[in-house]
Each structure stands twice: as structure tokens, then as C-alpha cells.
Design a protein around this motif. Structure first.
Motif, mmCIF file in Angstrom:
data_model
loop_
_atom_site.group_PDB
_atom_site.id
_atom_site.type_symbol
_atom_site.label_atom_id
_atom_site.label_comp_id
_atom_site.label_asym_id
_atom_site.label_seq_id
_atom_site.Cartn_x
_atom_site.Cartn_y
_atom_site.Cartn_z
ATOM 1 N N PHE A 184 0.823 -1.205 0.000
ATOM 2 C CA PHE A 184 0.000 0.000 0.000
ATOM 3 C C PHE A 184 0.861 1.260 0.000
ATOM 4 O O PHE A 184 0.486 2.286 -0.585
ATOM 5 N N ILE A 185 2.033 1.194 0.644
ATOM 6 C CA ILE A 185 2.949 2.344 0.614
ATOM 7 C C ILE A 185 3.432 2.578 -0.811
ATOM 8 O O ILE A 185 3.421 3.710 -1.318
ATOM 9 N N PHE A 186 3.861 1.494 -1.476
ATOM 10 C CA PHE A 186 4.327 1.620 -2.859
ATOM 11 C C PHE A 186 3.198 2.119 -3.766
ATOM 12 O O PHE A 186 3.419 2.948 -4.657
ATOM 13 N N TYR A 187 1.990 1.601 -3.521
ATOM 14 C CA TYR A 187 0.849 1.982 -4.349
ATOM 15 C C TYR A 187 0.497 3.454 -4.156
ATOM 16 O O TYR A 187 0.188 4.161 -5.131
ATOM 17 N N PHE A 188 0.541 3.934 -2.915
ATOM 18 C CA PHE A 188 0.226 5.336 -2.655
ATOM 19 C C PHE A 188 1.205 6.252 -3.380
ATOM 20 O O PHE A 188 0.808 7.253 -3.984
ATOM 21 N N LEU A 189 2.488 5.917 -3.326
ATOM 22 C CA LEU A 189 3.492 6.724 -4.023
ATOM 23 C C LEU A 189 3.245 6.709 -5.534
ATOM 24 O O LEU A 189 3.384 7.737 -6.214
ATOM 25 N N PHE A 190 2.864 5.550 -6.060
ATOM 26 C CA PHE A 190 2.563 5.448 -7.488
ATOM 27 C C PHE A 190 1.378 6.335 -7.860
ATOM 28 O O PHE A 190 1.398 7.013 -8.897
ATOM 29 N N ARG A 191 0.344 6.361 -7.022
ATOM 30 C CA ARG A 191 -0.831 7.172 -7.330
ATOM 31 C C ARG A 191 -0.525 8.666 -7.260
ATOM 32 O O ARG A 191 -1.163 9.470 -7.945
ATOM 33 N N GLN A 192 0.478 9.042 -6.445
ATOM 34 C CA GLN A 192 0.878 10.441 -6.383
ATOM 35 C C GLN A 192 1.637 10.867 -7.628
ATOM 36 O O GLN A 192 1.543 12.011 -8.073
ATOM 37 N N TYR A 193 2.399 9.906 -8.203
ATOM 38 C CA TYR A 193 3.225 10.201 -9.386
ATOM 39 C C TYR A 193 3.022 9.090 -10.426
ATOM 40 O O TYR A 193 3.931 8.298 -10.694
ATOM 41 N N PRO A 194 1.819 9.002 -11.014
ATOM 42 C CA PRO A 194 1.476 7.851 -11.873
ATOM 43 C C PRO A 194 2.285 7.733 -13.153
ATOM 44 O O PRO A 194 2.331 6.662 -13.751
ATOM 45 N N ASN A 195 2.924 8.807 -13.572
ATOM 46 C CA ASN A 195 3.667 8.773 -14.837
ATOM 47 C C ASN A 195 5.181 8.712 -14.636
ATOM 48 O O ASN A 195 5.932 8.824 -15.605
ATOM 49 N N LEU A 196 5.610 8.555 -13.386
ATOM 50 C CA LEU A 196 7.034 8.554 -13.087
ATOM 51 C C LEU A 196 7.485 7.207 -12.538
ATOM 52 O O LEU A 196 6.739 6.565 -11.792
ATOM 53 N N PRO A 197 8.710 6.777 -12.866
ATOM 54 C CA PRO A 197 9.284 5.610 -12.189
ATOM 55 C C PRO A 197 9.735 6.008 -10.791
ATOM 56 O O PRO A 197 9.707 7.187 -10.425
ATOM 57 N N PHE A 198 10.176 5.049 -9.996
ATOM 58 C CA PHE A 198 10.554 5.321 -8.608
ATOM 59 C C PHE A 198 11.677 6.352 -8.523
ATOM 60 O O PHE A 198 11.691 7.182 -7.618
ATOM 61 N N THR A 199 12.609 6.290 -9.465
ATOM 62 C CA THR A 199 13.695 7.272 -9.457
ATOM 63 C C THR A 199 13.182 8.684 -9.694
ATOM 64 O O THR A 199 13.832 9.668 -9.316
ATOM 65 N N TYR A 239 10.147 9.600 -8.404
ATOM 66 C CA TYR A 239 9.579 9.974 -7.100
ATOM 67 C C TYR A 239 10.654 10.586 -6.211
ATOM 68 O O TYR A 239 10.415 11.573 -5.517
ATOM 69 N N THR A 240 11.799 9.924 -6.176
ATOM 70 C CA THR A 240 12.841 10.345 -5.229
ATOM 71 C C THR A 240 13.269 11.785 -5.475
ATOM 72 O O THR A 240 13.487 12.550 -4.526
ATOM 73 N N ARG A 241 13.368 12.171 -6.735
ATOM 74 C CA ARG A 241 13.778 13.544 -7.042
ATOM 75 C C ARG A 241 12.665 14.552 -6.762
ATOM 76 O O ARG A 241 12.926 15.678 -6.369
ATOM 77 N N GLU A 242 11.401 14.120 -6.944
ATOM 78 C CA GLU A 242 10.274 14.998 -6.640
ATOM 79 C C GLU A 242 10.144 15.226 -5.133
ATOM 80 O O GLU A 242 9.785 16.312 -4.691
ATOM 81 N N ILE A 243 10.438 14.193 -4.343
ATOM 82 C CA ILE A 243 10.210 14.259 -2.895
ATOM 83 C C ILE A 243 11.434 14.793 -2.151
ATOM 84 O O ILE A 243 11.315 15.647 -1.271
ATOM 85 N N PHE A 244 12.632 14.305 -2.518
ATOM 86 C CA PHE A 244 13.842 14.671 -1.781
ATOM 87 C C PHE A 244 14.642 15.800 -2.437
ATOM 88 O O PHE A 244 15.653 16.235 -1.890
#
Length: 365
Positions: free
Chosen positions: A52-67, A69-74
Motif C-alpha cells: 500500500f505504501i508503494f501503491y500510494f506513491l505510485f498514485r501520487q506520481y502515476p507517470n514517473l518511475p521510482f527514481t 519519485y525520489t527527485r520529486e520528494i527529496f
């Protein structure tokens, strides 16, 4: 990113096979003794929460890979470094899976074959399929999940009718209390294999219907967890907990005991083919996640530019990370703590930061 899409069924097939991976064959959860099957179920339940944690992050950034997310958040620079760490981790785990497959093949069937030949062959095929694209990976998984189910049904049937099963060997229930069950489930079994679903944060943007991601992911985690729990229970019933502790590949040992009418025997091939399918997809997803992430971080036009060089690194790692399978297991203890940080701590921190930012923006607006 690659201009391709996969269906929900294809994603389920990949996730399901990925979750089984080497856990279906290696010595799994035996620190919990006869209650290893229960420890697996508890880890699966927490794996659902982790997904659910991974899914929530995906729903926040549905068009981005995990790498992404990291730049958007950190932030641009810290996020880039964290993304690179994740890609390196994916490459390392890919090498471990390739090494485990090679070790099983050498110990069970191809006794005289050099490890480099087995590992090289597997990685070359992996690179070829990944080079063809995620759609080919998805369609291939659709075919092989059927084969995997047939192999599983055959293996379970022959073990159950062989007369070697003694369910008394899993009793008494809670022989040593809850402590060994909980300490085995958390964090070891949670990390391997359920936490490894983090690799799919790199692939979820390719899902043609993003709204299916939660249903597909939860179904894959729960179904694979139930199968792993049953496999551990069945192996313990056949071998006993003492043999389970000593066996490197207990499923191979359990199936090898089958001897029906002195005619149906030597069914080791079922386990070998099963591992070939599961490791191929698991290692492929890790390699695919790594090259997608690196292509994103270094702003490459396509991941295919670095696929074969990274594949070469995987081969090198699989051959040099340990001199034996037992030594590899000991090295995995250190990697275990690294995995806790990468799979649990950082995603949870990302989730908290994302929630705080969203609420803060909401108040400003």
C-alpha cells in the motif's frame, strides 16, 4: 520511458512469478521451526501493508518511475543519489538471483558444467527479452504462468500420493511460542520476498489501466504468500524440521523423495524447471528496473543503450560475490539490513513527506 503498455493480467503474471522467485526452492523461514508456514503468513500480511505504501506513491506520481519519485520528494540532487542507490541495489539482487539459480543447476543436474556458462546463458536470454520491451515480457509471463501452475499441480500431486507426507511433523503448534515466529517474519520474510515488490514501482507506469494496480498487486502478494506458506508446510511434513534446517534446497529434496511403484521417480526436473521460470522473471524484472532507473537518472533516450553493459556487470557479480552458496548466504545478512532501509525506511519516509507536502499545499490554497 518506453512507449508501451501491459495489461492487468500480464502485470499479475509477472508479479506472481516474481514473488515466488527463489523463495519457492531455497531454505525459507526455517528459523521459525515447525511454524515457518505461519511466519510466512504473517509476513505476507505485512507485505500487503508495504504494498500500500508503494501503491500510494505510485498514485501520487502515476507517470514517473521510482527514481522520479525520489527527485520529486527529496529534491534534485539528494533524490538523484538515492535513485542511483536503488538502481545499484536492483543490479546486486539480480546478480544474487542469477547466482542462486546457477548453484541449484550445478548441484542438481549439470554437475560438471562451469558456473559461468549457466549464468552467462541465463543473463543473455534475459537481456534479449528485455531488449524486446515490457510488452514482450508481459506476454511471455502470460504463457509461463500457466506452465508454472501445471508444474506446481504435478509436483504437489506426486508428493501427496507418494506416502512420504506426515503432517504430524508440523506439530505441536507454537512449539516455541510466538517469539521465533515473529522474529523470523519481521523483518526477514517481510523483506524476502514481499518487500521486493518495490522493483515494480519502476514498472507500474506501464500499466494500461492504472486503477487496476491495487487489485493486481494485492492479489499477487496474497496468492504467492499462500503458495509459499503451503510449500514450507509440505516440505516440513515430508522432510521434518531437522532435515529442513540442513537442506539448502528443501523443495528439491522433498520432490526427490518421490518414488511411486518404482516407476515414477527422479522428479527433480519439476523443481529445476520451476526455478528456471521464477528466477528468469525475477532477475529480469530487477535488471529491467535497474536499466529503466539509470536511463531516467542519466536522461538517456532509451534504456537499450545500457542494457548489455549492465547485463555484463550482473554476470560478473554473480560469479564473484561469493565462493560458495553458503558464503553467499552469510553475505546476505549484511544485505538484509541494507534492504530494510531501502524497502521499508526510505519508502515510509517518502510517504510521510508526500502526505505532509500535500496537506501543506492544501492549507495554502
Amino acid at each position: 520511458m518506453e512507449k508501451a503498455k501491459i495489461s492487468g493480467i500480464q502485470l499479475f503474471a509477472i508479479m506472481f512469478i516474481f514473488e515466488l522467485g527463489t523463495a519457492l526452492v531455497v531454505n525459507y523461514g526455517t528459523d521459525a521451526g515447525k511454524d515457518a508456514w505461519l511466519s510466512t503468513l504473517l509476513a505476507m500480511s505485512s507485505g500487503v501493508a508495504l504494498f500500500f505504501i508503494f501503491y500510494f506513491l505510485f498514485r501520487q506520481y502515476p507517470n514517473l518511475p521510482f527514481t522520479g519519485y525520489t527527485r520529486e520528494i527529496f529534491g534534485k540532487y539528494l533524490g538523484w543519489i538515492i535513485g542511483l542507490v536503488y538502481c545499484s541495489h536492483f543490479i546486486y539482487i539480480c546478480g544474487r538471483n542469477v547466482r542462486e539459480f546457477g548453484s541449484l543447476i550445478i548441484s542438481s543436474t549439470l554437475l560438471e558444467t562451469p558456473l559461468v556458462v549457466i549464468n552467462l546463458t541465463l543473463v543473455v536470454v534475459m537481456c534479449y527479452v528485455i531488449h524486446l520491451g515490457v510488452e514482450v515480457v508481459g506476454r511471455t509471463a502470460e504463457v509461463f504462468i500457466v506452465i508454472l501452475f501445471l508444474l506446481g499441480i504435478a509436483g504437489n500431486f506426486f508428493i501427496l500420493v507418494s506416502g512420504d507426507v506426515n503432517f504430524d511433523q508440523i506439530r505441536p503448534f507454537l512449539e516455541h511460542g510466538w517469539k521465533p515466529i515473529l522474529t523470523t517474519a519481521f523483518p526477514h520474510l517481510l523483506i524476502f520476498p514481499f518487500g521486493e515488490m518495490i522493483a515494480f514501482t519502476m514498472l507500474l507506469p506501464y500499466l494500461n489501466r492504472p486503477e487496476l494496480a491495487k487489485r493486481v498487486g494485492l492479489t499477487a502478494v496474497i496468492s504467492s504468500g499462500l503458495i509459499l506458506s503451503w510449500t514450507v508446510l509440505l516440505n516440513t511434513s515430508v522432510l521434518g524440521i531437522d532435515v529442513m534446517h540442513r537442506s539448502v534446497f528443501p523443495t528439491l529434496t522433498a520432490v526427490g523423495k518421490v518414488n511411486l511403484l518404482e516407476f515414477i521417480e527422479r522428479l527433480d526436473a519439476i523443481v529445476v524447471f520451476t526455478l528456471l521460470i521464477t528466477v528468469f522473471f525475477k532477475a529480469s524484472i530487477y535488471l529491467y528496473a535497474a536499466v529503466i532507473g539509470l536511463a531516467d537518472l542519466f536522461k538517456l533516450n532509451t534504456y537499450r543503450q545500457i542494457l548489455f553493459p549492465i547485463g555484463t556487470i550482473v554476470i560478473f557479480l554473480s560469479l564473484t560475490m561469493a565462493s560458495s552458496f553458503s558464503e553467499q548466504g552469510e553475505e546476505g545478512i549484511f544485505n538484509h539490513y541494507v534492504s530494510i532501509a531501502l524497502i521499508v525506511v526510505i519508502p515510509l519516509l517518502m510517504l510521510l513527506v508526500s502526505i505532509i507536502r500535500r496537506r501543506f499545499k492544501g492549507r495554502l490554497s
